[in-house]
Enzyme design. Structure first.
Site, PDB file in Angstrom:
ATOM      1  N   GLU A  47       0.858  -1.200   0.000  1.00  0.00           N
ATOM      2  CA  GLU A  47       0.000   0.000   0.000  1.00  0.00           C
ATOM      3  C   GLU A  47       0.890   1.246   0.000  1.00  0.00           C
ATOM      4  OE1 GLU A  47      -1.568   0.813   3.936  1.00  0.00           O
ATOM      5  OE2 GLU A  47      -3.380   1.756   3.131  1.00  0.00           O
ATOM      6  N   ASN A 110      -7.176   6.103  -1.716  1.00  0.00           N
ATOM      7  CA  ASN A 110      -6.055   5.202  -1.432  1.00  0.00           C
ATOM      8  C   ASN A 110      -6.245   4.015  -2.384  1.00  0.00           C
ATOM      9  OD1 ASN A 110      -4.170   3.453  -0.343  1.00  0.00           O
ATOM     10  ND2 ASN A 110      -4.692   3.925   1.780  1.00  0.00           N
ATOM     11  N   CYS A 172      -4.766  -2.995   2.899  1.00  0.00           N
ATOM     12  CA  CYS A 172      -4.464  -2.907   4.326  1.00  0.00           C
ATOM     13  C   CYS A 172      -5.639  -3.225   5.234  1.00  0.00           C
ATOM     14  CB  CYS A 172      -3.841  -1.562   4.675  1.00  0.00           C
ATOM     15  SG  CYS A 172      -3.080  -1.624   6.309  1.00  0.00           S
ATOM     16  N   ASN A 197       0.348  -0.965   5.436  1.00  0.00           N
ATOM     17  CA  ASN A 197       1.240  -0.144   6.268  1.00  0.00           C
ATOM     18  C   ASN A 197       0.623  -0.201   7.665  1.00  0.00           C
ATOM     19  OD1 ASN A 197       3.081   2.295   4.666  1.00  0.00           O
ATOM     20  ND2 ASN A 197       1.568   1.201   3.466  1.00  0.00           N
TER      21      ASN A 197
HETATM   22  N1  CDT Z   1      -2.949   1.411   6.523  1.00  0.00           N
HETATM   23  C1  CDT Z   1      -3.856   0.807   7.312  1.00  0.00           C
HETATM   24  O1  CDT Z   1      -4.986   0.592   6.906  1.00  0.00           O
HETATM   25  N2  CDT Z   1      -3.433   0.479   8.569  1.00  0.00           N
HETATM   26  C2  CDT Z   1      -4.324  -0.060   9.543  1.00  0.00           C
HETATM   27  C3  CDT Z   1      -3.922   0.432  10.894  1.00  0.00           C
HETATM   28  C4  CDT Z   1      -5.099   0.597  11.728  1.00  0.00           C
HETATM   29  S1  CDT Z   1      -4.742   1.461  13.197  1.00  0.00           S
HETATM   30  C5  CDT Z   1      -5.685   2.866  13.050  1.00  0.00           C
HETATM   31  C6  CDT Z   1      -4.381  -1.579   9.585  1.00  0.00           C
HETATM   32  O2  CDT Z   1      -5.481  -2.109   9.687  1.00  0.00           O
HETATM   33  O3  CDT Z   1      -3.348  -2.232   9.562  1.00  0.00           O
END
Ligand code: CDT
Length: 312
Positions: A47, A110, A172, A197
């Site tokens: 991502e 995104n 993600c 990420n």
């Molecule tokens: N980039 C992304 O979607 N990261 C999320 C972090 C969530 S914490 C607010 C994930 O689900 O890994």
């Protein structure tokens, strides 16, 4: 005819705020070179591959925000990646922040794209489940402002006939939601490509153990694979970005739910697996034969409501 695809999962190490697109792309090309040497047909990048994970920074100047976005794809910075992949005949996918012009208006998404071995963009997905928050939150150890910078994607979970198989994408946080995989599963998906990420610590619960965060990552992608009889290729951007660590744990998951390749570092690293799309069939025709076993007449709440409604 064999439907084995050699997949390269191209985990990226950290990108700092000061790193240019060109620097990111040259690292991607290095991973692509390695994938070519290892005979890969398809390479998956994470991502937001081209920049640091900017939603951790609170910005109010839209021009500053827009600097993390791409108005065209390919563009001058990414064209060398498209050219090298075409030269090798390797298909690929990667994520980036997209500004799209729709009906005369600029929209921020995104996004991830699927590019065939001839360098044509054949699929586009815009992230559905945007995690985090829209306003600065002083109670968090660090910010996660995806809801501030992105709109909810308008593509839905499509699949594409591609490389003799059926492919889908998600991004993600989408990987944590069973609906993501099931909507693609209902379209016969055989390989889900996703990048992530994910901070190594929980901004709202600093005591949360790192191994628990890894467990939640693994259980999400392994369950999504098994319950839908599909390969899942789940690729991290990892390492310390301007003092903020992202977890690794890139994985290629068999339709049985077993992990067949996993990254070991928090840096640029290629993981490789031979993925036989025909291995989806057993699961799709037995325990998860949707046509015989699903009971959608009892699933209405899933699409009728968002939050929890408890009994009186
Ligand atoms: N980039 C992304 O979607 N990261 C999320 C972090 C969530 S914490 C607010 C994930 O689900 O890994």
């Amino acid at each position: 005819m064999s439907r084995v695809i050699r997949v390269g999962g191209a985990q990226m190490g950290p990108l700092q705020k000061s790193d240019s697109r060109e620097a990111a792309v040259s690292r991607m090309i290095k991973l692509l070179d390695q994938a070519h040497e290892e005979g890969c047909n398809l390479v998956a990048f994470p991502e937001l591959t081209l920049t640091t994970f900017f939603p951790r920074w609170d910005m109010d100047d839209q021009d500053e925000v827009d600097r993390y976005f791409e108005e065209e794809m390919p563009n001058a910075a990414t064209q060398p990646l498209f050219d090298r992949a075409k030269e090798y005949g390797i298909a690929f996918t990667f994520g980036y922040a997209e500004i799209a012009r729709e009906n005369g208006t600029r929209h921020h998404y995104n996004t991830s794209i699927l590019v065939d071995e001839a360098g044509n963009i054949v699929g586009k997905y815009r992230k559905t489940h945007l995690p985090g928050h829209a306003d600065f939150d002083p109670d968090r150890a660090f910010q996660h402002l995806e809801k501030k910078y992105f709109e909810v994607g308008n593509t839905g979970f499509r699949v594409w006939r591609f490389m003799d198989g059926i492919f889908g994408m998600c991004i993600c946080n989408d990987r944590r939601w069973p609906e993501t995989y099931r909507v693609m599963g209902l379209q016969g998906v055989e390989m889900v490509l996703l990048g992530f990420n994910t901070p190594s610590s929980n901004s709202q619960r600093q005591s949360e153990r790192g191994d628990l965060r890894t467990f939640h990552n693994d259980i999400s992608v392994q369950a999504g694979a098994y319950q839908n009889g599909t390969w899942v290729v789940s690729i991290a951007k990892a390492g310390v970005e301007d003092g903020h660590e992202l977890m690794g744990g890139s994985a290629i998951v068999h339709p049985s739910g077993e992990i067949v390749a996993k990254s070991k570092t928090l840096d640029d690293e290629l993981i490789v697996a031979d993925c036989d799309l025909d291995e989806c069939t057993f699961f799709k025709e037995t325990i998860f034969d949707f046509d015989r076993h699903r009971r959608p007449e009892h699933y209405g709440l899933i699409t009728q409501q968002t939050g929890v409604v408890r009994p009186d």
